[in-house]
Design a protein around this motif. Structure first.
Motif, PDB file in Angstrom:
ATOM      1  N   VAL A 166       0.821  -1.212   0.000  1.00  0.00           N
ATOM      2  CA  VAL A 166       0.000   0.000   0.000  1.00  0.00           C
ATOM      3  C   VAL A 166       0.858   1.266   0.000  1.00  0.00           C
ATOM      4  O   VAL A 166       0.328   2.369   0.085  1.00  0.00           O
ATOM      5  N   GLY A 167       2.167   1.077  -0.100  1.00  0.00           N
ATOM      6  CA  GLY A 167       3.065   2.231  -0.010  1.00  0.00           C
ATOM      7  C   GLY A 167       3.446   2.791  -1.363  1.00  0.00           C
ATOM      8  O   GLY A 167       2.754   2.608  -2.356  1.00  0.00           O
ATOM      9  N   LYS A 168       4.571   3.413  -1.378  1.00  0.00           N
ATOM     10  CA  LYS A 168       4.976   4.159  -2.558  1.00  0.00           C
ATOM     11  C   LYS A 168       5.517   3.285  -3.680  1.00  0.00           C
ATOM     12  O   LYS A 168       5.845   3.791  -4.749  1.00  0.00           O
ATOM     13  N   LEU A 169       5.627   2.028  -3.429  1.00  0.00           N
ATOM     14  CA  LEU A 169       6.185   1.185  -4.477  1.00  0.00           C
ATOM     15  C   LEU A 169       5.186   0.934  -5.596  1.00  0.00           C
ATOM     16  O   LEU A 169       5.538   0.442  -6.656  1.00  0.00           O
ATOM     17  N   ASN A 170       3.957   1.277  -5.330  1.00  0.00           N
ATOM     18  CA  ASN A 170       2.929   1.174  -6.373  1.00  0.00           C
ATOM     19  C   ASN A 170       2.845  -0.212  -6.980  1.00  0.00           C
ATOM     20  O   ASN A 170       2.752  -0.362  -8.184  1.00  0.00           O
ATOM     21  N   ARG A 171       2.889  -1.171  -6.155  1.00  0.00           N
ATOM     22  CA  ARG A 171       2.776  -2.538  -6.675  1.00  0.00           C
ATOM     23  C   ARG A 171       2.245  -3.460  -5.592  1.00  0.00           C
ATOM     24  O   ARG A 171       2.410  -3.206  -4.410  1.00  0.00           O
ATOM     25  N   LEU A 172       1.592  -4.506  -6.069  1.00  0.00           N
ATOM     26  CA  LEU A 172       1.136  -5.552  -5.161  1.00  0.00           C
ATOM     27  C   LEU A 172       1.873  -6.824  -5.507  1.00  0.00           C
ATOM     28  O   LEU A 172       1.860  -7.250  -6.669  1.00  0.00           O
ATOM     29  N   VAL A 173       2.514  -7.384  -4.547  1.00  0.00           N
ATOM     30  CA  VAL A 173       3.151  -8.667  -4.795  1.00  0.00           C
ATOM     31  C   VAL A 173       2.103  -9.772  -4.705  1.00  0.00           C
ATOM     32  O   VAL A 173       1.375  -9.868  -3.715  1.00  0.00           O
ATOM     33  N   SER A 233       9.442 -12.201  -8.270  1.00  0.00           N
ATOM     34  CA  SER A 233       8.077 -12.130  -7.765  1.00  0.00           C
ATOM     35  C   SER A 233       7.116 -11.619  -8.824  1.00  0.00           C
ATOM     36  O   SER A 233       7.499 -10.918  -9.765  1.00  0.00           O
ATOM     37  N   TYR A 234       5.890 -11.994  -8.652  1.00  0.00           N
ATOM     38  CA  TYR A 234       4.833 -11.557  -9.550  1.00  0.00           C
ATOM     39  C   TYR A 234       4.151 -10.350  -8.925  1.00  0.00           C
ATOM     40  O   TYR A 234       3.888 -10.331  -7.720  1.00  0.00           O
ATOM     41  N   VAL A 235       3.900  -9.383  -9.745  1.00  0.00           N
ATOM     42  CA  VAL A 235       3.373  -8.134  -9.202  1.00  0.00           C
ATOM     43  C   VAL A 235       2.270  -7.547 -10.070  1.00  0.00           C
ATOM     44  O   VAL A 235       2.237  -7.747 -11.282  1.00  0.00           O
ATOM     45  N   LEU A 236       1.382  -6.853  -9.422  1.00  0.00           N
ATOM     46  CA  LEU A 236       0.492  -5.938 -10.125  1.00  0.00           C
ATOM     47  C   LEU A 236       1.122  -4.562  -9.983  1.00  0.00           C
ATOM     48  O   LEU A 236       1.445  -4.137  -8.869  1.00  0.00           O
ATOM     49  N   THR A 237       1.309  -3.886 -11.077  1.00  0.00           N
ATOM     50  CA  THR A 237       1.959  -2.572 -10.988  1.00  0.00           C
ATOM     51  C   THR A 237       0.988  -1.479 -11.420  1.00  0.00           C
ATOM     52  O   THR A 237       0.203  -0.992 -10.608  1.00  0.00           O
ATOM     53  N   LYS A 238       1.031  -1.151 -12.665  1.00  0.00           N
ATOM     54  CA  LYS A 238       0.235  -0.021 -13.115  1.00  0.00           C
ATOM     55  C   LYS A 238      -1.241  -0.177 -12.736  1.00  0.00           C
ATOM     56  O   LYS A 238      -1.844  -1.213 -13.001  1.00  0.00           O
ATOM     57  N   GLY A 239      -1.759   0.826 -12.170  1.00  0.00           N
ATOM     58  CA  GLY A 239      -3.168   0.802 -11.799  1.00  0.00           C
ATOM     59  C   GLY A 239      -3.386   0.462 -10.345  1.00  0.00           C
ATOM     60  O   GLY A 239      -4.411   0.817  -9.765  1.00  0.00           O
ATOM     61  N   TRP A 240      -2.406  -0.227  -9.780  1.00  0.00           N
ATOM     62  CA  TRP A 240      -2.595  -0.694  -8.404  1.00  0.00           C
ATOM     63  C   TRP A 240      -2.701   0.474  -7.409  1.00  0.00           C
ATOM     64  O   TRP A 240      -3.522   0.465  -6.498  1.00  0.00           O
TER      65      TRP A 240
END
Lengths: 235, 235
Positions: free
Chosen positions: B27-34, B79-86
């Motif tokens: 939920v931080g500034k990394l803008n991604r969900l692992v 790792s697999y991530v959701l990035t853009k839009g997250w």
DNA sequence: TACGCGACCTGATTG
DNA sequence: ACAATCAGGTCGCGT
């Protein structure tokens, strides 16, 4: 004026394009210069949105030294950037945030020039250690003054009036290549090939990358980029 | 059951995929969900390592609002991530560390759903300001309980009741295109095109990105991603 | 192997 | 309010 002299004139008439105060990012580790969109689209048109990946642009600095930059559009940020080659320029010119880069071209649009000025030095282009303001020293561009309110219609006359520019203090440096200056048909000027002939070995990496669209030597601004040439046949 | 009804059924049968308590980084500034690797590989297979840069996945939230996330694998962190839009999702849902995100799909695998639940709220999905738990309100998933031990065989039945999707209380958001809802062959549901038709203007930036492999609308999970379809013909 | 560079992304800012 | 811009980031590939 006949065609020959018109051509010669256009080859030498200089026109400012734009200047930009460098941001910390422009001189930092991102290794790229963001070109304000308005200027990019006016002066460095890419072949519209036909998937063109980038272009190799050549600029001459104050010493006549050629600088090649990859120029491309980043769709993600909707911005135009100079990437490859830019960091070398920043380093050699010792640029810092707040310094100014100044872009010019010939009226004919077949040659580009780049200069820089230290932040707070209203008149003096920054000088690198080795090259020393040849634009001014050569006095081609004696009257050059990239004022901050640079109207795009403002032209520097250096052709047919080369005299004006030739005076300027006797510092005449040896650039070696002036012999070809003023022979329009060859289009080899200041050591920069404006046709397809491969260029200085200095950036052999260009050759390595030549698989990229528009990054091979052949596409280096012939006339005005020949955007219609943007085939992706290499893909 | 004939093919038509099987299709319709699979379009509506829901299956939980996984849920994850959000870390501070999520939920931080990394803008991604692992995405935990086990779930990523089970539910969101990337086309192995064939140079694929990522995929655009669409999820519907509790209000039927579509969310597009770029999904990719980061070799650096394995790792697999959701990035853009997250990050937009995190912001709109006001997610914090410890909150839960819940992923579901249709049995057919042609639609994905995303929900979230506040930390410490065992039953209540978090509600955004504008959309208000339509999944529950509509009583589609009245029995929905993303218990922490969510067996993957647990199915939500909502099929043969596609009507339910059309009603959607008074809060019918002006998305304009619901007229095609309920015509299974079109595969336009909740305003999300599951075929090639370009989507809401909301993310017209996606259109700008359409030259990118796997990021254009055409490749948005048809069936199960159709990775082979990632033509670069637009280049 | 470190780093330049290409591609991608986002938030702050501004008109 | 919305849209456009761009400064400041990320990751990963290739050298």
């Amino acid at each position: 004026m006949d065609a020959y002299h018109l051509q010669e004139t256009c080859n030498a008439v200089r026109e400012p394009m734009f200047e930009k105060p460098l941001t910390p990012s422009d001189v930092g580790k991102l290794n790229r210069l963001v070109i304000p969109k308005q200027y990019a689209e006016k002066y460095f048109p890419l072949a519209s949105e036909s998937g063109e990946k980038g272009l190799l642009l050549c600029f001459e600095d104050e010493g006549g030294k050629p600088w090649r930059f990859r120029y491309s559009y980043w769709t993600s940020s909707q911005s135009y950037v100079l990437t490859k080659g830019w960091s070398r320029y920043v380093k050699e010119k010792r640029l810092d945030a707040g310094d100014l880069v100044i872009f010019e071209r010939t009226l004919a649009g077949d040659r580009f020039f780049i200069a820089c000025r230290r932040r707070g030095s209203p008149e003096e282009p920054s000088s690198s250690s080795s090259t020393h303001n040849a634009w001014n020293q050569q006095s081609f561009y004696n009257s050059y003054n990239a004022s901050s309110s640079m109207p795009s219609s403002y032209l520097y006359m250096s052709s047919m009036q080369q005299d004006c520019f030739v005076q300027r203090g006797g510092e005449q440096r040896s650039r070696g290549n002036n012999s070809t200056v003023g022979v329009p048909k060859t289009l080899r000027l200041f050591g920069v090939n404006l046709e397809c002939i491969p260029d200085e070995p200095e950036d052999k990496e260009q050759v390595v990358h030549s698989g990229l669209c528009f990054m091979d030597q052949n596409s280096v601004h012939r006339g005005r980029f020949m955007p219609g040439n943007a085939s992706t046949s290499q893909l």
